[in-house]
Write a protein that holds these residues in place. Structure first.
Motif, PDB file in Angstrom:
ATOM      1  N   MET A 138       0.865  -1.179   0.000  1.00 24.23           N
ATOM      2  CA  MET A 138       0.000   0.000   0.000  1.00 24.23           C
ATOM      3  C   MET A 138       0.899   1.225   0.000  1.00 24.23           C
ATOM      4  SD  MET A 138      -2.930  -1.016   2.812  1.00 24.23           S
ATOM      5  CE  MET A 138      -3.662   0.623   2.672  1.00 24.23           C
ATOM      6  N   LYS A 139       0.823   2.011  -1.054  1.00 28.72           N
ATOM      7  CA  LYS A 139       1.674   3.201  -1.135  1.00 28.72           C
ATOM      8  C   LYS A 139       0.851   4.384  -1.612  1.00 28.72           C
ATOM      9  CE  LYS A 139       4.480   1.185  -4.014  1.00 28.72           C
ATOM     10  NZ  LYS A 139       5.608   0.934  -4.945  1.00 28.72           N
ATOM     11  N   PHE A 140       1.400   5.570  -1.425  1.00 26.08           N
ATOM     12  CA  PHE A 140       0.719   6.787  -1.841  1.00 26.08           C
ATOM     13  C   PHE A 140       1.555   7.497  -2.905  1.00 26.08           C
ATOM     14  CE2 PHE A 140      -1.229   5.895   2.218  1.00 26.08           C
ATOM     15  CZ  PHE A 140      -2.573   6.155   1.967  1.00 26.08           C
ATOM     16  N   LEU A 141       0.878   7.897  -3.980  1.00 29.24           N
ATOM     17  CA  LEU A 141       1.525   8.553  -5.106  1.00 29.24           C
ATOM     18  C   LEU A 141       1.002   9.973  -5.251  1.00 29.24           C
ATOM     19  CD1 LEU A 141       1.267   5.552  -7.600  1.00 29.24           C
ATOM     20  CD2 LEU A 141       3.223   6.178  -6.169  1.00 29.24           C
ATOM     21  N   SER A 142       1.761  10.787  -5.961  1.00 27.26           N
ATOM     22  CA  SER A 142       1.436  12.211  -6.031  1.00 27.26           C
ATOM     23  C   SER A 142       0.260  12.534  -6.934  1.00 27.26           C
ATOM     24  CB  SER A 142       2.672  12.993  -6.502  1.00 27.26           C
ATOM     25  OG  SER A 142       3.077  12.532  -7.790  1.00 27.26           O
ATOM     26  N   ASP A 143       0.031  11.711  -7.976  1.00 23.69           N
ATOM     27  CA  ASP A 143      -1.044  12.028  -8.910  1.00 23.69           C
ATOM     28  C   ASP A 143      -1.599  10.738  -9.507  1.00 23.69           C
ATOM     29  OD1 ASP A 143       0.304  11.689 -11.824  1.00 23.69           O
ATOM     30  OD2 ASP A 143       1.761  12.523 -10.400  1.00 23.69           O
ATOM     31  N   GLU A 144      -2.788  10.854 -10.078  1.00 29.03           N
ATOM     32  CA  GLU A 144      -3.488   9.675 -10.602  1.00 29.03           C
ATOM     33  C   GLU A 144      -2.810   9.119 -11.844  1.00 29.03           C
ATOM     34  OE1 GLU A 144      -8.095   8.276 -11.639  1.00 29.03           O
ATOM     35  OE2 GLU A 144      -7.618  10.413 -11.304  1.00 29.03           O
ATOM     36  N   GLU A 145      -2.267   9.975 -12.685  1.00 24.84           N
ATOM     37  CA  GLU A 145      -1.613   9.499 -13.903  1.00 24.84           C
ATOM     38  C   GLU A 145      -0.446   8.571 -13.575  1.00 24.84           C
ATOM     39  OE1 GLU A 145       0.621  11.154 -17.942  1.00 24.84           O
ATOM     40  OE2 GLU A 145      -0.031  12.553 -16.378  1.00 24.84           O
ATOM     41  N   THR A 146       0.347   8.946 -12.588  1.00 23.55           N
ATOM     42  CA  THR A 146       1.467   8.094 -12.188  1.00 23.55           C
ATOM     43  C   THR A 146       0.958   6.750 -11.684  1.00 23.55           C
ATOM     44  OG1 THR A 146       2.789  10.022 -11.587  1.00 23.55           O
ATOM     45  CG2 THR A 146       3.465   7.905 -10.658  1.00 23.55           C
ATOM     46  N   ALA A 147      -0.210   6.754 -11.069  1.00 19.79           N
ATOM     47  CA  ALA A 147      -0.739   5.528 -10.491  1.00 19.79           C
ATOM     48  C   ALA A 147      -1.295   4.565 -11.535  1.00 19.79           C
ATOM     49  CB  ALA A 147      -1.825   5.858  -9.470  1.00 19.79           C
ATOM     50  N   VAL A 148      -1.911   5.076 -12.595  1.00 16.42           N
ATOM     51  CA  VAL A 148      -2.640   4.200 -13.517  1.00 16.42           C
ATOM     52  C   VAL A 148      -1.982   4.048 -14.885  1.00 16.42           C
ATOM     53  CG1 VAL A 148      -4.812   4.759 -12.383  1.00 16.42           C
ATOM     54  CG2 VAL A 148      -4.105   6.080 -14.390  1.00 16.42           C
ATOM     55  N   ALA A 149      -1.047   4.923 -15.254  1.00 15.16           N
ATOM     56  CA  ALA A 149      -0.462   4.871 -16.597  1.00 15.16           C
ATOM     57  C   ALA A 149       0.337   3.582 -16.778  1.00 15.16           C
ATOM     58  CB  ALA A 149       0.433   6.084 -16.836  1.00 15.16           C
ATOM     59  N   ASN A 150       0.139   2.947 -17.924  1.00 16.32           N
ATOM     60  CA  ASN A 150       0.821   1.694 -18.231  1.00 16.32           C
ATOM     61  C   ASN A 150       2.040   1.964 -19.120  1.00 16.32           C
ATOM     62  OD1 ASN A 150       1.283  -1.112 -18.402  1.00 16.32           O
ATOM     63  ND2 ASN A 150       0.118  -1.244 -20.308  1.00 16.32           N
ATOM     64  N   THR A 151       3.027   2.653 -18.542  1.00 19.53           N
ATOM     65  CA  THR A 151       4.257   2.967 -19.260  1.00 19.53           C
ATOM     66  C   THR A 151       5.451   2.602 -18.396  1.00 19.53           C
ATOM     67  OG1 THR A 151       4.417   5.239 -18.404  1.00 19.53           O
ATOM     68  CG2 THR A 151       3.111   4.900 -20.409  1.00 19.53           C
ATOM     69  N   LEU A 152       6.592   2.392 -19.048  1.00 13.97           N
ATOM     70  CA  LEU A 152       7.805   2.051 -18.311  1.00 13.97           C
ATOM     71  C   LEU A 152       8.223   3.190 -17.383  1.00 13.97           C
ATOM     72  CD1 LEU A 152       9.930   0.303 -21.108  1.00 13.97           C
ATOM     73  CD2 LEU A 152       8.748  -0.781 -19.188  1.00 13.97           C
ATOM     74  N   GLU A 153       8.046   4.420 -17.866  1.00 20.03           N
ATOM     75  CA  GLU A 153       8.435   5.578 -17.057  1.00 20.03           C
ATOM     76  C   GLU A 153       7.620   5.639 -15.762  1.00 20.03           C
ATOM     77  OE1 GLU A 153       8.550  10.482 -17.288  1.00 20.03           O
ATOM     78  OE2 GLU A 153       7.819   9.303 -18.986  1.00 20.03           O
ATOM     79  N   LYS A 154       6.288   5.510 -15.886  1.00 20.54           N
ATOM     80  CA  LYS A 154       5.437   5.589 -14.705  1.00 20.54           C
ATOM     81  C   LYS A 154       5.630   4.373 -13.800  1.00 20.54           C
ATOM     82  CE  LYS A 154       3.658   9.485 -15.895  1.00 20.54           C
ATOM     83  NZ  LYS A 154       4.044  10.729 -15.184  1.00 20.54           N
ATOM     84  N   ASP A 155       5.871   3.226 -14.390  1.00 20.09           N
ATOM     85  CA  ASP A 155       6.128   2.038 -13.573  1.00 20.09           C
ATOM     86  C   ASP A 155       7.404   2.222 -12.759  1.00 20.09           C
ATOM     87  OD1 ASP A 155       5.573  -0.800 -12.841  1.00 20.09           O
ATOM     88  OD2 ASP A 155       7.455  -1.158 -13.891  1.00 20.09           O
ATOM     89  N   TRP A 156       8.418   2.815 -13.387  1.00 18.11           N
ATOM     90  CA  TRP A 156       9.674   3.090 -12.666  1.00 18.11           C
ATOM     91  C   TRP A 156       9.419   4.087 -11.537  1.00 18.11           C
ATOM     92  CZ3 TRP A 156      12.645   7.430 -11.726  1.00 18.11           C
ATOM     93  CH2 TRP A 156      13.926   7.195 -11.232  1.00 18.11           C
ATOM     94  N   GLN A 157       8.626   5.107 -11.767  1.00 19.62           N
ATOM     95  CA  GLN A 157       8.318   6.091 -10.728  1.00 19.62           C
ATOM     96  C   GLN A 157       7.566   5.449  -9.569  1.00 19.62           C
ATOM     97  OE1 GLN A 157       6.298   9.492 -12.411  1.00 19.62           O
ATOM     98  NE2 GLN A 157       7.907   9.878 -13.931  1.00 19.62           N
TER      99      GLN A 157
END
Length: 277
Positions: A195-214
């Motif tokens: 269970m973690k908290f992220l800064s924005d919804e795009e980072t949480a749901v985007a299916n990209t390598l960049e967002k997965d790394w973040q």
């Protein structure tokens, strides 16, 4: 048909297939053309006007025929079963909207709960987590004459009706950090891995390598099992109230099987199209 019948039927069909890879790899020996010091005649090669032959494999015709039989069989299964009622029943009861693009493994479900945007994502390839039910094991030893003798035999268990699924659930509210959860389910039970908290919804749901790394750089939260009993119980109730429950796990199992069958049928059609090109 159900998961058990389909797996056993697939085994029955595939067990009669003859390996063809060896036949597809003919050895080719290239010899240098002889060299003559003098030529006494000029040979003229006639130009061919016939259409080029498509496909050089010696088994292409047989393979195309086998694929056609397999396509006809799978297409009949799909036609007989029709559109599953469980999808409409689930979406009507929970309010989830399902996005499952043809040819893609990722399935995304979204819903609104008060001022929350809820996103649940899972992968069709989770069906590969099922244990192989075909693996009968025979153990051999050598006798005094050096001949193999069966020493023991272990029959595989029945085809499992369940397999573990790893999925994510995201809860986003305006003006608040996004709750991102990594979960797993098996036999109807849901376990919380992170269970973690992220800064924005795009980072949480985007299916990209960049967002997965973040996402992986963010603190993963405490070990859920080490939380107090009251807190764990409240989190379970939080999820159940949003339809992240046993009914969801059963739906994912059925939907994965349903989508995998349609993807397999399209895979067969693509394979045949490639062979016939």
């Amino acid at each position: 048909m159900n998961r058990t019948t389909r797996l056993l039927t697939a085994v029955a069909r595939t067990s009669t297939r003859t390996p063809f890879l060896a036949a597809c790899r003919p050895r080719c020996s290239v010899k240098p053309a002889p060299c003559f010091a003098a030529r006494t005649a000029v040979s003229i090669r006639a130009l061919s006007t016939s259409a080029p032959i498509r496909g050089n494999g010696s088994v292409d015709a047989d393979l195309a025929h086998t694929l056609t039989e397999e396509i006809d069989y799978e297409a009949k299964q799909v036609a007989d079963e029709g559109v599953p009622e469980f999808i409409q029943a689930f979406t009507s009861r929970t309010g989830f909207k399902i996005k499952a693009d043809p040819g893609a493994n990722l399935v995304v479900m979204t819903k609104q709960f008060g001022n929350e945007n809820i996103t649940v994502s899972f992968n069709v390839s989770e069906i590969l987590n099922v244990d192989d039910p075909i693996a009968d094991i025979s153990v051999y030893r050598e006798n005094e004459q050096g001949e193999p003798v069966k020493d023991a035999e272990k029959k595989a268990d029945e085809v499992p009706e369940d397999f573990p699924i790893y999925f994510t659930a995201t809860f986003a509210k305006p003006g608040a950090p996004v709750l991102y959860m990594e979960l797993e389910c098996e036999e109807g039970e849901i376990g919380i891995d992170r269970m973690k908290f992220l800064s924005d919804e795009e980072t949480a749901v985007a299916n990209t390598l960049e967002k997965d790394w973040q996402r992986k750089q963010v603190y993963s939260g405490p070990i859920f099992g080490q939380l107090s009993d009251d807190l764990k119980e409240n989190v379970d109730e939080f999820l159940a109230e949003r339809n992240i429950d046993t009914a969801l796990t059963l739906f994912m199992l059925d939907f994965i099987e349903f989508k995998e069958q349609s993807e397999y049928l399209q895979w067969l059609k693509d394979f045949r199209k490639f062979i016939n090109a």
